[in-house]
Design an enzyme around this catalytic site. Structure first.
Site, PDB file in Angstrom:
ATOM      1  N   PRO A  45       0.791  -1.234   0.000  1.00  0.00           N
ATOM      2  CA  PRO A  45       0.000   0.000   0.000  1.00  0.00           C
ATOM      3  C   PRO A  45       0.824   1.286   0.000  1.00  0.00           C
ATOM      4  CG  PRO A  45      -0.113  -1.097   2.126  1.00  0.00           C
ATOM      5  CD  PRO A  45       0.553  -2.053   1.185  1.00  0.00           C
ATOM      6  N   ASN A  46       0.305   2.243  -0.741  1.00  0.00           N
ATOM      7  CA  ASN A  46       0.828   3.609  -0.855  1.00  0.00           C
ATOM      8  C   ASN A  46       2.109   3.725  -1.674  1.00  0.00           C
ATOM      9  OD1 ASN A  46      -1.234   4.950   0.702  1.00  0.00           O
ATOM     10  ND2 ASN A  46      -0.357   3.943   2.496  1.00  0.00           N
ATOM     11  N   ARG A  81       4.372  12.031  -3.714  1.00  0.00           N
ATOM     12  CA  ARG A  81       4.009  12.634  -2.432  1.00  0.00           C
ATOM     13  C   ARG A  81       5.160  12.418  -1.449  1.00  0.00           C
ATOM     14  NH1 ARG A  81       0.011  15.784  -3.201  1.00  0.00           N
ATOM     15  NH2 ARG A  81      -0.317  15.772  -0.961  1.00  0.00           N
ATOM     16  N   TYR A 131      10.355   9.685   1.343  1.00  0.00           N
ATOM     17  CA  TYR A 131      10.520   8.500   0.492  1.00  0.00           C
ATOM     18  C   TYR A 131      11.265   8.768  -0.819  1.00  0.00           C
ATOM     19  CZ  TYR A 131       7.463   6.174   3.790  1.00  0.00           C
ATOM     20  OH  TYR A 131       6.943   5.635   4.933  1.00  0.00           O
ATOM     21  N   ASN A 184       7.908  -5.712  -0.863  1.00  0.00           N
ATOM     22  CA  ASN A 184       7.858  -4.581   0.059  1.00  0.00           C
ATOM     23  C   ASN A 184       6.377  -4.449   0.402  1.00  0.00           C
ATOM     24  OD1 ASN A 184       7.818  -2.260   1.536  1.00  0.00           O
ATOM     25  ND2 ASN A 184       8.969  -1.014   0.059  1.00  0.00           N
ATOM     26  N   ALA A 238       3.112  -0.818   4.876  1.00  0.00           N
ATOM     27  CA  ALA A 238       2.629  -0.854   6.265  1.00  0.00           C
ATOM     28  C   ALA A 238       2.069  -2.219   6.650  1.00  0.00           C
ATOM     29  CB  ALA A 238       1.575   0.232   6.467  1.00  0.00           C
ATOM     30  N   HIS A 284       3.839  -4.639   9.101  1.00  0.00           N
ATOM     31  CA  HIS A 284       3.743  -4.553  10.564  1.00  0.00           C
ATOM     32  C   HIS A 284       2.383  -4.984  11.089  1.00  0.00           C
ATOM     33  CE1 HIS A 284       7.202  -2.209   9.479  1.00  0.00           C
ATOM     34  NE2 HIS A 284       6.455  -1.288   8.894  1.00  0.00           N
ATOM     35  N   ASP A 307       0.929 -15.596   6.290  1.00  0.00           N
ATOM     36  CA  ASP A 307       0.419 -16.955   6.089  1.00  0.00           C
ATOM     37  C   ASP A 307       0.449 -17.341   4.611  1.00  0.00           C
ATOM     38  OD1 ASP A 307       0.013 -17.295   8.784  1.00  0.00           O
ATOM     39  OD2 ASP A 307      -2.161 -17.061   8.717  1.00  0.00           O
ATOM     40  N   GLU A 357      12.378  -9.902   1.654  1.00  0.00           N
ATOM     41  CA  GLU A 357      11.612  -8.737   2.123  1.00  0.00           C
ATOM     42  C   GLU A 357      12.496  -7.501   1.970  1.00  0.00           C
ATOM     43  OE1 GLU A 357      10.646  -9.159   6.275  1.00  0.00           O
ATOM     44  OE2 GLU A 357       9.933  -7.086   6.442  1.00  0.00           O
ATOM     45  N   HIS A 376      12.792  -3.096   2.276  1.00  0.00           N
ATOM     46  CA  HIS A 376      12.268  -1.802   2.715  1.00  0.00           C
ATOM     47  C   HIS A 376      13.248  -0.729   2.287  1.00  0.00           C
ATOM     48  CE1 HIS A 376       9.165  -3.702   5.032  1.00  0.00           C
ATOM     49  NE2 HIS A 376      10.073  -4.540   5.491  1.00  0.00           N
ATOM     50  N   SER A 413      13.367   2.349   3.652  1.00  0.00           N
ATOM     51  CA  SER A 413      13.882   2.961   4.878  1.00  0.00           C
ATOM     52  C   SER A 413      14.387   1.864   5.815  1.00  0.00           C
ATOM     53  CB  SER A 413      12.771   3.770   5.563  1.00  0.00           C
ATOM     54  OG  SER A 413      11.697   2.934   5.935  1.00  0.00           O
ATOM     55  N   ARG A 446      13.118   3.839  12.893  1.00  0.00           N
ATOM     56  CA  ARG A 446      11.943   4.707  12.821  1.00  0.00           C
ATOM     57  C   ARG A 446      11.049   4.485  14.047  1.00  0.00           C
ATOM     58  NH1 ARG A 446       9.447   4.494   6.943  1.00  0.00           N
ATOM     59  NH2 ARG A 446       8.406   6.306   7.797  1.00  0.00           N
ATOM     60  N   ARG A 496       7.268   0.153  13.676  1.00  0.00           N
ATOM     61  CA  ARG A 496       7.838  -0.360  12.408  1.00  0.00           C
ATOM     62  C   ARG A 496       8.925  -1.398  12.651  1.00  0.00           C
ATOM     63  NH1 ARG A 496       5.606   3.174   8.519  1.00  0.00           N
ATOM     64  NH2 ARG A 496       5.320   5.248   9.406  1.00  0.00           N
TER      65      ARG A 496
HETATM   66  O1  CA2 Z   1      10.669   1.614   4.026  1.00  0.00           O
HETATM   67  C1  CA2 Z   1       9.828   0.999   3.386  1.00  0.00           C
HETATM   68  O2  CA2 Z   1       9.994   0.594   2.244  1.00  0.00           O
HETATM   69  C2  CA2 Z   1       8.422   0.796   4.017  1.00  0.00           C
HETATM   70  O3  CA2 Z   1       7.987  -0.513   3.668  1.00  0.00           O
HETATM   71  C3  CA2 Z   1       7.541   1.873   3.434  1.00  0.00           C
HETATM   72  C4  CA2 Z   1       6.138   1.841   4.029  1.00  0.00           C
HETATM   73  C5  CA2 Z   1       6.199   1.887   5.554  1.00  0.00           C
HETATM   74  O4  CA2 Z   1       4.901   1.748   6.097  1.00  0.00           O
HETATM   75  C6  CA2 Z   1       7.086   0.777   6.113  1.00  0.00           C
HETATM   76  O5  CA2 Z   1       7.139   0.906   7.510  1.00  0.00           O
HETATM   77  C7  CA2 Z   1       8.479   0.865   5.537  1.00  0.00           C
HETATM   78  C8  CA2 Z   1       5.319   3.050   3.566  1.00  0.00           C
HETATM   79  C9  CA2 Z   1       5.231   3.208   2.090  1.00  0.00           C
HETATM   80  C10 CA2 Z   1       4.459   4.469   1.812  1.00  0.00           C
HETATM   81  O6  CA2 Z   1       4.960   5.071   0.647  1.00  0.00           O
HETATM   82  C11 CA2 Z   1       4.624   6.371   0.422  1.00  0.00           C
HETATM   83  C12 CA2 Z   1       5.195   6.951  -0.677  1.00  0.00           C
HETATM   84  C13 CA2 Z   1       4.943   8.259  -0.944  1.00  0.00           C
HETATM   85  C14 CA2 Z   1       4.097   8.986  -0.149  1.00  0.00           C
HETATM   86  C15 CA2 Z   1       3.513   8.404   0.942  1.00  0.00           C
HETATM   87  C16 CA2 Z   1       3.776   7.080   1.225  1.00  0.00           C
END
Ligand code: CA2
Length: 154
Positions: free
Chosen positions: A17-18, A25, A30, A81, A84, A87, A94, A105, A107, A109, A114, A118
């Site tokens: 997601p996202n 954004r 990011y 990846n 969210a 977590h 599963d 896996e 990430h 970041s 953080r 996370r």
């Molecule tokens: O560090 C990573 O790749 C994460 O998987 C990124 C997730 C975060 O929830 C994980 O804890 C670590 C969030 C991805 C959201 O991506 C966005 C990109 C642009 C604007 C807003 C969110």
């Protein structure tokens, strides 16, 4: 003359997601690289490594579970990846455990530097390994690690 049948590896890259908002954004968190360019970079790496690679992004947990199920008999390895859902999602853990396809896996970041929430990944216990904290390079490093694991073993 002896000829060997050589089957190309087919790798699934799964974005949660996202991640479709990457580069569009919150670039201060990011970065400015878009998901499309990450996929393009991975496809270029895949062609150098002589393998096939498919990229899928979804904001929906059930869709990610379905895609993991569908990877059976199609993909030999997965890069994930889960965003969210890393977590929160026992369902994705599963599904990965059920298909038992070697998975890395990733990430962008460093999830351990953080917020506390996370620092726990539901997925890490069912994957070959995790790469966290190298920005876009995490994906490339993940691909190399997965391919090395699939071709050469541990
Ligand atoms: O560090 C990573 O790749 C994460 O998987 C990124 C997730 C975060 O929830 C994980 O804890 C670590 C969030 C991805 C959201 O991506 C966005 C990109 C642009 C604007 C807003 C969110």
């Amino acid at each position: 003359m002896y000829s060997e049948t050589f089957k190309r590896l087919n790798i699934l890259v799964l974005h949660g997601p996202n991640l479709n908002l990457l580069g569009k954004r919150e670039p201060s968190i990011y970065g400015s690289v878009t998901l499309e360019s990450i996929n393009c970079l991975l496809k270029n790496e895949a062609s150098s490594l002589v393998l096939d690679l498919e990229c899928v992004q979804s904001n929906h947990e059930g869709v990610l579970v379905d895609v993991i199920h569908d990877s059976l008999n199609k993909h030999q390895g997965i890069i994930i990846n889960a965003g969210a859902y890393t977590h929160t999602s026992i369902a994705i853990r599963d599904a990965l455990s059920a298909v038992n396809i070697p998975t890395v896996e990733v990430h962008m970041s460093n999830i351990y530097k953080r917020e506390d929430f996370r620092s726990y990944s539901y997925i890490s216990a069912v994957v070959v390994g995790q790469i966290s904290g190298f920005g876009v390079q995490s994906y490339k490093l993940g691909l190399y690690a997965l391919v090395d694991f699939l071709r050469n073993g541990k």
